[in-house]
Design a protein around this motif. Structure first.
Motif, PDB file in Angstrom:
ATOM      1  N   ASN A   1      -1.668  -8.215  -0.436  1.00  0.00           N
ATOM      2  CA  ASN A   1      -2.093  -6.962  -0.174  1.00  0.00           C
ATOM      3  C   ASN A   1      -1.239  -5.771  -0.468  1.00  0.00           C
ATOM      4  N   ASN A   2      -0.153  -6.070  -0.659  1.00  0.00           N
ATOM      5  CA  ASN A   2       0.973  -4.935  -0.975  1.00  0.00           C
ATOM      6  C   ASN A   2       1.073  -4.113   0.231  1.00  0.00           C
ATOM      7  N   GLU A   3       1.608  -4.818   1.338  1.00  0.00           N
ATOM      8  CA  GLU A   3       1.800  -3.984   2.558  1.00  0.00           C
ATOM      9  C   GLU A   3       2.658  -4.626   3.391  1.00  0.00           C
ATOM     10  N   PHE A   4       3.348  -3.874   4.240  1.00  0.00           N
ATOM     11  CA  PHE A   4       4.287  -4.628   5.284  1.00  0.00           C
ATOM     12  C   PHE A   4       3.660  -4.394   6.724  1.00  0.00           C
ATOM     13  N   MET A   5       3.591  -5.374   7.410  1.00  0.00           N
ATOM     14  CA  MET A   5       3.286  -5.632   8.791  1.00  0.00           C
ATOM     15  C   MET A   5       4.406  -5.432   9.520  1.00  0.00           C
ATOM     16  N   LEU A   6       4.536  -4.286  10.390  1.00  0.00           N
ATOM     17  CA  LEU A   6       5.745  -3.992  11.264  1.00  0.00           C
ATOM     18  C   LEU A   6       5.550  -4.743  12.467  1.00  0.00           C
ATOM     19  N   GLU A   7       6.391  -5.632  12.950  1.00  0.00           N
ATOM     20  CA  GLU A   7       6.114  -6.431  14.153  1.00  0.00           C
ATOM     21  C   GLU A   7       7.250  -5.823  15.186  1.00  0.00           C
TER      22      GLU A   7
ATOM     23  N   SER B   1       1.987  -2.833  13.258  1.00  0.00           N
ATOM     24  CA  SER B   1       1.587  -1.806  12.456  1.00  0.00           C
ATOM     25  C   SER B   1       1.382  -2.103  11.085  1.00  0.00           C
ATOM     26  N   THR B   2       0.657  -1.770  10.140  1.00  0.00           N
ATOM     27  CA  THR B   2       0.559  -1.749   8.713  1.00  0.00           C
ATOM     28  C   THR B   2       1.326  -0.863   7.906  1.00  0.00           C
ATOM     29  N   LEU B   3       2.127  -0.744   6.837  1.00  0.00           N
ATOM     30  CA  LEU B   3       2.552   0.038   6.331  1.00  0.00           C
ATOM     31  C   LEU B   3       2.222  -0.029   5.050  1.00  0.00           C
ATOM     32  N   LYS B   4       1.561   0.756   4.398  1.00  0.00           N
ATOM     33  CA  LYS B   4       1.293   0.896   2.930  1.00  0.00           C
ATOM     34  C   LYS B   4       2.563   1.529   2.392  1.00  0.00           C
ATOM     35  N   GLU B   5       2.649   1.427   1.039  1.00  0.00           N
ATOM     36  CA  GLU B   5       3.797   1.823   0.141  1.00  0.00           C
ATOM     37  C   GLU B   5       4.277   3.363   0.427  1.00  0.00           C
ATOM     38  N   THR B   6       2.951   4.185   0.356  1.00  0.00           N
ATOM     39  CA  THR B   6       3.034   5.561   0.530  1.00  0.00           C
ATOM     40  C   THR B   6       3.554   5.968   1.972  1.00  0.00           C
ATOM     41  N   GLN B   7       3.250   5.246   3.047  1.00  0.00           N
ATOM     42  CA  GLN B   7       3.591   5.397   4.332  1.00  0.00           C
ATOM     43  C   GLN B   7       5.251   5.057   4.461  1.00  0.00           C
ATOM     44  N   LEU B   8       5.509   3.990   4.125  1.00  0.00           N
ATOM     45  CA  LEU B   8       6.931   3.315   4.196  1.00  0.00           C
ATOM     46  C   LEU B   8       7.852   4.292   3.374  1.00  0.00           C
TER      47      LEU B   8
ATOM     48  N   SER C   1      11.635  -2.393  -1.948  1.00  0.00           N
ATOM     49  CA  SER C   1      11.968  -3.161  -3.183  1.00  0.00           C
ATOM     50  C   SER C   1      11.077  -4.399  -3.773  1.00  0.00           C
ATOM     51  N   LEU C   2      10.122  -4.717  -2.483  1.00  0.00           N
ATOM     52  CA  LEU C   2       9.251  -5.653  -2.619  1.00  0.00           C
ATOM     53  C   LEU C   2       7.774  -5.258  -3.231  1.00  0.00           C
ATOM     54  N   TYR C   3       7.557  -3.873  -2.805  1.00  0.00           N
ATOM     55  CA  TYR C   3       6.355  -3.178  -3.278  1.00  0.00           C
ATOM     56  C   TYR C   3       6.164  -3.503  -4.788  1.00  0.00           C
TER      57      TYR C   3
END
Length: 87
Positions: free
Chosen positions: A16-22, A31-38, A84-86
């Motif tokens: 899904n190309n997103e980071f799940m902040l824990e 929280s889920t961060l899309k590339e733009t939000q990050l 760098s992961l996106y």
């Protein structure tokens, strides 16, 4: 992919190309961060990294998290590693 940074931790979902902040510092969150939000968070922290008094972030618009200058720079590095992961 599990990531444990100095200030934040979570999972990067490549599908899904997103980071799940824990976790932020020692506070748990979901929280889920899309590339733009990050990238927006990264830019904000980078522009304000020299604030003498540090910064205060909020989780859930209620929980305040204080970051000193050292922690801001660690947070920036954590976000840079995730960027760098996106794809």
């Amino acid at each position: 992919m599990k990531l444990n940074g100095s200030i934040i931790s979570g999972d990067f979902d490549q599908l899904n190309n997103e980071f799940m902040l824990e976790k932020v510092k020692h506070f748990s969150t979901e929280s889920t961060l899309k590339e733009t939000q990050l990238n927006n968070l990264y830019d904000f922290l980078y522009k304000n990294k020299d604030e003498a008094d540090g910064l205060v972030l909020t989780l859930y618009d209620q929980m305040l998290i204080r970051l000193n200058q050292y922690e801001i720079n660690q947070f920036i590095q954590d976000l840079n590693d995730i960027r760098s992961l996106y794809q």
